[in-house]
Design an enzyme around this catalytic site. Structure first.
Site, short mmCIF file in Angstrom:
data_model
loop_
_atom_site.label_atom_id
_atom_site.label_comp_id
_atom_site.label_asym_id
_atom_site.label_seq_id
_atom_site.Cartn_x
_atom_site.Cartn_y
_atom_site.Cartn_z
N ASP A 1 0.86 -1.17 0.00
CA ASP A 1 0.00 0.00 0.00
C ASP A 1 0.91 1.23 0.00
OD1 ASP A 1 -2.30 1.70 0.58
OD2 ASP A 1 -1.46 1.81 2.61
N ASP A 44 -0.05 5.09 0.90
CA ASP A 44 -0.23 6.09 1.95
C ASP A 44 -0.34 5.43 3.33
OD1 ASP A 44 -0.29 7.95 -0.15
OD2 ASP A 44 -2.46 7.75 -0.36
N ASN A 91 -3.87 12.36 4.07
CA ASN A 91 -5.26 12.56 3.67
C ASN A 91 -5.37 13.23 2.30
OD1 ASN A 91 -7.82 11.90 4.57
ND2 ASN A 91 -7.45 12.90 6.56
N TYR A 92 -5.55 12.47 1.25
CA TYR A 92 -5.67 12.98 -0.12
C TYR A 92 -4.48 13.84 -0.52
CZ TYR A 92 -10.36 11.21 0.45
OH TYR A 92 -11.42 10.40 0.70
N SER A 119 -2.63 0.86 -4.81
CA SER A 119 -3.17 1.96 -4.03
C SER A 119 -4.58 2.35 -4.48
CB SER A 119 -2.22 3.16 -4.20
OG SER A 119 -2.64 4.26 -3.47
N ASN A 120 -5.46 2.63 -3.52
CA ASN A 120 -6.76 3.23 -3.82
C ASN A 120 -6.56 4.73 -3.87
OD1 ASN A 120 -8.12 0.80 -3.75
ND2 ASN A 120 -9.14 1.16 -1.79
N GLN A 121 -6.87 5.35 -5.00
CA GLN A 121 -6.74 6.81 -5.12
C GLN A 121 -8.09 7.40 -5.52
OE1 GLN A 121 -4.24 8.70 -4.11
NE2 GLN A 121 -3.02 6.94 -3.45
N CYS A 140 -6.25 2.40 -8.19
CA CYS A 140 -7.67 2.48 -8.55
C CYS A 140 -8.11 3.92 -8.43
CB CYS A 140 -8.50 1.59 -7.61
SG CYS A 140 -10.27 1.99 -7.71
N HIS A 175 -11.23 4.99 -8.93
CA HIS A 175 -12.69 5.00 -8.83
C HIS A 175 -13.22 5.25 -7.43
CE1 HIS A 175 -11.59 2.04 -12.13
NE2 HIS A 175 -12.19 3.02 -12.78
N LYS A 189 -9.49 -1.67 -3.70
CA LYS A 189 -9.20 -2.61 -2.62
C LYS A 189 -10.33 -2.56 -1.60
CE LYS A 189 -5.24 -0.55 -1.55
NZ LYS A 189 -3.93 -0.23 -0.91
MG MG Z 1 -2.90 3.23 3.42
ZN ZN Z 2 -11.22 0.82 -9.43
#
Ligand code: MG
Ligand code: ZN
Length: 203
Positions: A19, A21, A29-30, A61-63, A100, A102, A119
């Site tokens: 991962d 962040d 945070n963003y 990573s989830n973005q 990602c 989304h 994720k």
């Molecule tokens: Mg994290």
């Molecule tokens: Zn996605």
């Protein structure tokens, strides 16, 4: 006499998925300013150790900040180039980057959607496995959230929770959760040490 196989078999190997962040870099945070990218203590050393063992190290990573309109996909790509340069200066590197963009409820098309890559959905791992010939059941995911642990468990791998970033508050959720980390480590460096020792025992 045994015949050699007609087609060469592609041997898969396990990877370590990280991962971003709160695991490699400080959770802010963003993150939307390149100057806010800050490596966590010993994160580069941890990645270098995996590099030395020739174990693929892949960022996942989830973005959702992209879907939420906080920054662009280009900014995330630029952030990853910057992160790679910071690691390179310390003798470490990431082998690939997947994210990602989304979110199921926020933003607009094409980013607002229920996707297969946010994720703990394992889409990013499948993409990485296809590109790099990885065996996911021999792989590990290290992250500061239980979704990172769940991601690993969903593909038959091992999930390690780190206590950096959101890790401490996530740890408090374990008792009431079905998601149980394979190991809980103070930070990325400790998690990598556990993996290297664990692999040695298994082989
Ligand atoms: Mg994290
Ligand atoms: Zn996605």
């Amino acid at each position: 006499m045994t015949r050699p196989p007609l087609k060469p078999t592609i041997k898969t190997q396990g990877a370590v998925f990280l991962d971003r962040d709160g695991t490699i870099i400080k959770e802010v945070n963003y993150l939307n300013r390149i100057q806010d990218v800050e490596l966590l203590p010993q994160a580069a050393e941890a990645i270098a150790k995996l590099n030395q063992q020739q174990i693929p190290v892949i960022l996942v990573s989830n973005q959702s900040g992209i879907a939420r309109g906080k920054f662009s996909e280009n900014f995330v790509a630029k952030t990853h180039r910057h992160l790679q340069e910071m690691l390179n200066r310390q003798g470490a590197h990431l082998d690939d980057f997947f994210f990602c963009p989304h979110h199921p409820e926020s933003g607009k098309a094409p980013y607002k959607k229920v996707c297969a890559c946010r994720k703990p959905a394992p889409g990013l791992l499948y993409e990485a496995a296809a590109r790099h010939h990885l065996g996911l059941s021999e792989s590990y995911v290290i992250g500061d959230k239980l979704i990172d642990v769940e991601l690993a468990l969903r593909v038959g791998g091992k999930g390690l929770l780190v206590e950096t970033g959101h890790g401490k508050s996530e740890k408090e959720k374990i008792a009431k959760s079905e998601i149980k980390p394979t190991f809980i480590a103070t930070d990325l460096y400790a998690a990598v040490n556990w993996i290297l020792a664990h692999r040695k025992r298994e082989t």
